[in-house]
Design a protein around this motif. Structure first.
Motif, PDB file in Angstrom:
ATOM      1  N   ILE A  99       0.864  -1.188   0.000  1.00 12.88           N
ATOM      2  CA  ILE A  99       0.000   0.000   0.000  1.00 12.88           C
ATOM      3  C   ILE A  99       0.893   1.228   0.000  1.00 12.88           C
ATOM      4  CG2 ILE A  99      -1.747   1.256   1.332  1.00 12.88           C
ATOM      5  CD1 ILE A  99      -2.495  -1.580   2.525  1.00 12.88           C
ATOM      6  N   ILE A 100       0.807   2.016  -1.045  1.00 22.50           N
ATOM      7  CA  ILE A 100       1.641   3.224  -1.138  1.00 22.50           C
ATOM      8  C   ILE A 100       0.758   4.443  -0.893  1.00 22.50           C
ATOM      9  CG2 ILE A 100       3.223   4.567  -2.578  1.00 22.50           C
ATOM     10  CD1 ILE A 100       3.775   2.048  -4.216  1.00 22.50           C
ATOM     11  N   ILE A 101       1.167   5.258   0.063  1.00 17.78           N
ATOM     12  CA  ILE A 101       0.421   6.506   0.329  1.00 17.78           C
ATOM     13  C   ILE A 101       1.447   7.637   0.347  1.00 17.78           C
ATOM     14  CG2 ILE A 101      -1.312   7.650   1.749  1.00 17.78           C
ATOM     15  CD1 ILE A 101      -1.687   4.988   3.286  1.00 17.78           C
ATOM     16  N   ALA A 102       1.326   8.538  -0.594  1.00 11.85           N
ATOM     17  CA  ALA A 102       2.287   9.649  -0.697  1.00 11.85           C
ATOM     18  C   ALA A 102       1.552  10.946  -0.990  1.00 11.85           C
ATOM     19  CB  ALA A 102       3.294   9.359  -1.818  1.00 11.85           C
ATOM     20  N   GLY A 103       2.158  12.023  -0.525  1.00 11.09           N
ATOM     21  CA  GLY A 103       1.665  13.344  -0.925  1.00 11.09           C
ATOM     22  C   GLY A 103       0.455  13.837  -0.163  1.00 11.09           C
ATOM     23  N   VAL A 104       0.150  13.204   0.987  1.00 12.89           N
ATOM     24  CA  VAL A 104      -0.912  13.747   1.847  1.00 12.89           C
ATOM     25  C   VAL A 104      -0.321  13.969   3.243  1.00 12.89           C
ATOM     26  CG1 VAL A 104      -2.863  12.727   0.594  1.00 12.89           C
ATOM     27  CG2 VAL A 104      -1.833  11.458   2.478  1.00 12.89           C
ATOM     28  N   GLY A 105      -1.035  14.724   4.062  1.00 13.90           N
ATOM     29  CA  GLY A 105      -0.529  15.053   5.394  1.00 13.90           C
ATOM     30  C   GLY A 105      -0.345  13.797   6.250  1.00 13.90           C
ATOM     31  N   GLY A 106       0.635  13.875   7.154  1.00 13.10           N
ATOM     32  CA  GLY A 106       0.904  12.744   8.038  1.00 13.10           C
ATOM     33  C   GLY A 106      -0.295  12.403   8.912  1.00 13.10           C
ATOM     34  N   ASP A 107      -1.106  13.434   9.272  1.00 13.81           N
ATOM     35  CA  ASP A 107      -2.265  13.165  10.134  1.00 13.81           C
ATOM     36  C   ASP A 107      -3.324  12.352   9.387  1.00 13.81           C
ATOM     37  OD1 ASP A 107      -2.497  15.363   8.510  1.00 13.81           O
ATOM     38  OD2 ASP A 107      -3.346  16.697  10.030  1.00 13.81           O
ATOM     39  N   LEU A 108      -3.555  12.682   8.105  1.00 12.18           N
ATOM     40  CA  LEU A 108      -4.516  11.912   7.304  1.00 12.18           C
ATOM     41  C   LEU A 108      -3.981  10.486   7.085  1.00 12.18           C
ATOM     42  CD1 LEU A 108      -7.142  11.896   5.646  1.00 12.18           C
ATOM     43  CD2 LEU A 108      -5.862  12.777   3.697  1.00 12.18           C
ATOM     44  N   MET A 109      -2.681  10.400   6.873  1.00 12.12           N
ATOM     45  CA  MET A 109      -2.039   9.099   6.678  1.00 12.12           C
ATOM     46  C   MET A 109      -2.231   8.220   7.921  1.00 12.12           C
ATOM     47  SD  MET A 109       1.717   8.853   5.106  1.00 12.12           S
ATOM     48  CE  MET A 109       1.432   9.712   3.605  1.00 12.12           C
ATOM     49  N   MET A 110      -2.099   8.838   9.096  1.00 13.06           N
ATOM     50  CA  MET A 110      -2.285   8.091  10.352  1.00 13.06           C
ATOM     51  C   MET A 110      -3.725   7.579  10.450  1.00 13.06           C
ATOM     52  SD  MET A 110      -0.110  10.568  12.823  1.00 13.06           S
ATOM     53  CE  MET A 110      -0.595   9.887  14.376  1.00 13.06           C
TER      54      MET A 110
END
Ligand code: SAM
Length: 231
Positions: A99-110
Motif C-alpha cells: 500500500i503506497i500513500i504519498a503526498g498527503v498530510g501525516g495526520d490523514l495518513m495516520m
C-alpha cells in the motif's frame, strides 16, 4: 506522465513479489502508471495488479482513459477505485499487498493506517509512506502498532524535505522503527550529508518554534532530535 524525484524514489524502492500494489491518493496516477510500465518492461511472469485509488471521481476517470491510451492492452494488469483510502477492500484480493500513500498530510495518513490496521489486524501488509509533515507522530503510531522497518530514505525536492518510510505490519520482518529516524541520518555522499544537515536544522527550529507555545509537548521531541548523529 513524468514522475517527480520524490515519486521516482518511491518507485525505485518497491521490492518484487507483490500480488497487489495500491497507489493510494494517486491524483493523476503517475506513480501507478510508472509501476505498470516497469512490470510490462520486465515481462514479469506474475505481475502485480496495480490499483489506482483516489476519492475524486473525475480524477479516476481521467486516469483510466490515460492509462488505456498510453499503455494499451494492459487492462488485465490494473484497475481504478474511486474510494476513501480508509476503506480499501483488501479482503477481495488474494495475495501479498503493498500500500503506497504519498503526498498527503501525516495526520490523514495516520487515519488511513489506523483504519486499515483495525479492519485487517492479522493481514501481513507492507506500506510505503511519504507524508507531508507530522513524520514524528506517524512514526510513533507505526511503533505503537509494532510495525517493522524495511527501509527509510530522506530526499529534498523543490526546497522541501520528504521522509519515505518502507514498513511492514509484521515486526519480525523488519528492523525497529525509530521515532526520529535512523537510516535517514546516514549520508552516502557529500551532497546527501548537506541535505541531512539542512533537514535536521529545519526540524529542530520547527519544534523550537512550537516550544515557545507548548514546551511540555515538544521538549521530549527536541531532545530526541538533539541526539541525532549524522554520519
Ligand atoms: C497531492 S495529491 C498526491 C498525489 C501523489 N500521491 C503524490 O504523492 O504526488 C493528494 C490526493 O489525495 C486524494 N485524497 C484525499 N483524501 C483522500 C481519501 N480519503 N481517499 C482517497 N484519496 C484521497 C486527493 O483527491 C488528491 O488527489
Amino acid at each position: 506522465m513524468k514522475l517527480s524525484k520524490r515519486l521516482q524514489q518511491v518507485e525505485q524502492i518497491v521490492e518484487t513479489g507483490y500480488d497487489h500494489i495500491w497507489d493510494c491518493c494517486c491524483d493523476h496516477g503517475q506513480l501507478g502508471a510508472a509501476l505498470l510500465k516497469t512490470q510490462i518492461a520486465k515481462q514479469a511472469i506474475t505481475p502485480a495488479q496495480i490499483h489506482f485509488v483516489d476519492i475524486v471521481p473525475e480524477l479516476m476517470d481521467t486516469v483510466a482513459s490515460n492509462v488505456k491510451r498510453f499503455l494499451p492492452n494492459t487492462e488485465s494488469l490494473w484497475q481504478t477505485h474511486c474510494l476513501d483510502v480508509a476503506l480499501l477492500p483488501l479482503d477481495l484480493y488474494q495475495g501479498k499487498h503493498l500500500i503506497i500513500i504519498a503526498g498527503v498530510g501525516g495526520d490523514l495518513m495516520m487515519h488511513f493506517i489506523d483504519a486499515i490496521h483495525q479492519q485487517y489486524p492479522t493481514l501481513e501488509l507492507d506500506f510505503i509512506l511519504c507524508p507531508v509533515h507530522h513524520q514524528f507522530a506517524l512514526r510513533q503510531q507505526l511503533i505503537e502498532f509494532n510495525f517493522g522497518l524495511k527501509q527509510e530514505v530522506l530526499i529534498k525536492e523543490n526546497n522541501r524535505f520528504y521522509e519515505i518510510l518502507y514498513v511492514t505490519s509484521s515486526q519480525h520482518k523488519g528492523a525497529n522503527i525509530s521515532p526520529i529516524g535512523d537510516q535517514i541520518w546516514h549520508a552516502s555522499s557529500v551532497a546527501q550529508a548537506e541535505i541531512i544537515q539542512q533537514y535536521l536544522t529545519k526540524t529542530l527550529s520547527h519544534y523550537q518554534r512550537i516550544a515557545q507555545g507548548t514546551p511540555e509537548q515538544v521538549e521530549p521531541i527536541i531532545q530526541a532530535y538533539k541526539t541525532v548523529q549524522i554520519n
